[in-house]
Design an enzyme around this catalytic site. Structure first.
Site, PDB file in Angstrom:
ATOM      1  N   ASP A 167       0.874  -1.189   0.000  1.00  0.00           N
ATOM      2  CA  ASP A 167       0.000   0.000   0.000  1.00  0.00           C
ATOM      3  C   ASP A 167       0.905   1.231   0.000  1.00  0.00           C
ATOM      4  O   ASP A 167       1.414   1.589   1.039  1.00  0.00           O
ATOM      5  CB  ASP A 167      -0.903  -0.048   1.231  1.00  0.00           C
ATOM      6  CG  ASP A 167      -1.793   1.173   1.364  1.00  0.00           C
ATOM      7  OD1 ASP A 167      -1.895   1.972   0.415  1.00  0.00           O
ATOM      8  OD2 ASP A 167      -2.386   1.342   2.458  1.00  0.00           O
ATOM      9  N   GLU A 197      -0.931  10.561   0.723  1.00  0.00           N
ATOM     10  CA  GLU A 197      -2.271   9.968   0.639  1.00  0.00           C
ATOM     11  C   GLU A 197      -2.737   9.511   2.008  1.00  0.00           C
ATOM     12  O   GLU A 197      -3.892   9.692   2.380  1.00  0.00           O
ATOM     13  CB  GLU A 197      -2.268   8.786  -0.340  1.00  0.00           C
ATOM     14  CG  GLU A 197      -3.663   8.237  -0.672  1.00  0.00           C
ATOM     15  CD  GLU A 197      -4.163   7.139   0.260  1.00  0.00           C
ATOM     16  OE1 GLU A 197      -5.322   6.737   0.120  1.00  0.00           O
ATOM     17  OE2 GLU A 197      -3.401   6.686   1.154  1.00  0.00           O
ATOM     18  N   GLU A 198      -1.812   8.899   2.755  1.00  0.00           N
ATOM     19  CA  GLU A 198      -2.188   8.276   4.038  1.00  0.00           C
ATOM     20  C   GLU A 198      -2.566   9.308   5.100  1.00  0.00           C
ATOM     21  O   GLU A 198      -3.098   8.947   6.149  1.00  0.00           O
ATOM     22  CB  GLU A 198      -1.042   7.388   4.549  1.00  0.00           C
ATOM     23  CG  GLU A 198      -0.705   6.202   3.644  1.00  0.00           C
ATOM     24  CD  GLU A 198      -1.760   5.089   3.678  1.00  0.00           C
ATOM     25  OE1 GLU A 198      -2.756   5.223   4.404  1.00  0.00           O
ATOM     26  OE2 GLU A 198      -1.575   4.102   2.958  1.00  0.00           O
ATOM     27  N   HIS A 307      -1.782  -2.355   5.821  1.00  0.00           N
ATOM     28  CA  HIS A 307      -1.173  -1.558   6.895  1.00  0.00           C
ATOM     29  C   HIS A 307      -0.404  -2.413   7.895  1.00  0.00           C
ATOM     30  O   HIS A 307      -0.115  -1.963   9.003  1.00  0.00           O
ATOM     31  CB  HIS A 307      -2.203  -0.660   7.603  1.00  0.00           C
ATOM     32  CG  HIS A 307      -2.581   0.543   6.766  1.00  0.00           C
ATOM     33  ND1 HIS A 307      -3.155   1.670   7.286  1.00  0.00           N
ATOM     34  CD2 HIS A 307      -2.426   0.781   5.442  1.00  0.00           C
ATOM     35  CE1 HIS A 307      -3.363   2.551   6.305  1.00  0.00           C
ATOM     36  NE2 HIS A 307      -2.934   2.016   5.178  1.00  0.00           N
TER      37      HIS A 307
END
Ligand code: CO
Ligand code: ZN
Length: 335
Positions: A167, A197-198, A307
């Protein structure tokens, strides 16, 4: 493609600190496009001019985020232990027993205070131990505000691969492979490897404004329901093909966009599955809300243990995502 997966996942790049991963991706995509640039936030934008019938030409933005989740040092105590907060979504239970590494190569082990019940273990009861004996010794290597990421190699298991940061480095791999295999495309393609993004789809927002696309397509991992006693509400499984997103927590994909992807998959016998992800968002959402609105969709790579440091996926699905992206970009985009 395995080399790209190794190079991209092993690079360091938590949200807002993407310099190292950006250089790795730049080296990989520079030979595949006409021009590569970086914007003020650090997004890497690879531009490839359309060839062929100009009447079909659209400005297309592809997006995959190159940042990964991480830990940020909040306090260094007298004995040299580092307290931290999360960058993106981290779970205390997943962090137990992990090793982490900082951008300058400093390694650390995750330790935790004694808790009577495991459910009481929260991030504020945990710390990073970099082997320092004092705050002064710790400060020779790290400072408050420095970020660490999981330290974990790549496992190859036949057609399946596990690593940290799949990811969304696997999305970056899909875009790089798509550019490599594309051949003729009428469209002007802006392939953006986004930052942050996170922590809120931040890089996609500014880069989409600059690109001002007619059409957007993001690539990211999505959850699956195919492990023992998993959340059976999820349709997605490893090995069943590219996931075509219908909805996640951040967006609804316009039916015209979803239908273009589904029709392209069907016409070319590319395995696909429909995706609804009740939790989690993607860069697609930020692209959709750019300026007066942009039709945008998402091709997702089904992935287990998102994650965690052992995010696991099937290379057949990655191939399907690349094949679908190539066919979409080779044809007319009328949405
Ligand atoms: Co994520
Ligand atoms: Zn992601």
């Amino acid at each position: 493609m395995k080399d790209l997966i190794r190079d991209f996942t092993q690079a360091y790049g938590p949200s807002g600190n993407e310099d190292q991963i950006r250089e790795v991706i730049r080296r990989a995509v520079e030979p595949l496009c006409d021009r590569v640039s970086t914007d003020a936030l650090g997004n890497l934008i690879a531009f490839r001019q359309g060839r062929g019938e100009p009447v079909l030409r659209r400005r297309v933005m592809l997006a995959a985020h190159m940042d990964e989740i991480g830990l940020i040092v909040t306090h260094i105590d007298e004995q040299g232990f580092l307290r931290f907060a999360e960058v993106g979504g981290l779970s205390a239970h997943v962090l137990m027993g992990q090793r982490v590494v900082f951008g300058n190569g400093t390694e650390g082990s995750i330790g935790n205070e004694r808790v009577d019940e495991i459910k009481d273990l929260k991030l504020d009861k945990m710390f990073i131990d970099i082997g320092a004996r004092s705050a002064a010794e710790a400060r020779e290597h790290v400072e408050v505000g420095d970020m660490a990421v999981y330290q974990r190699g790549v496992s190859e298991m036949g057609t399946r691969v596990a690593a940290k940061a799949m990811d969304d480095r696997i999305g970056c791999v899909v875009i790089a492979e798509t550019l490599r295999r594309l051949g003729e495309s009428p469209h002007d393609i802006h392939a953006v490897f986004t930052v942050q993004e996170e922590v809120g789809l931040r890089g996609a927002r500014t880069s989409a404004f600059a690109v001002d696309p007619h059409f957007g397509l993001a690539f990211d991992v999505t959850g699956v329901g195919d492990t023992p006693r998993a959340r059976s509400i999820l349709n997605m499984e490893l090995g069943k093909g590219a996931c075509i997103k219908a909805k996640d927590a951040s967006l609804v994909v316009p039916p015209a966009v979803k239908n273009l992807l589904v029709k392209t998959a069907k016409d070319n016998a590319i395995p696909y599955q429909l995706e609804v992800l009740p939790a989690g968002g993607t860069d697609t959402a930020a692209i959709q809300l750019t300026r007066s609105g942009v039709p945008a969709g998402c091709i997702s790579i089904p992935t287990r243990y998102i994650h965690s440091p052992v995010e696991l996926l099937d290379l057949g699905d990655v191939e399907a995502c690349v094949a679908l992206a190539v066919k979409v970009l080779q044809g007319p985009i009328e949405v």
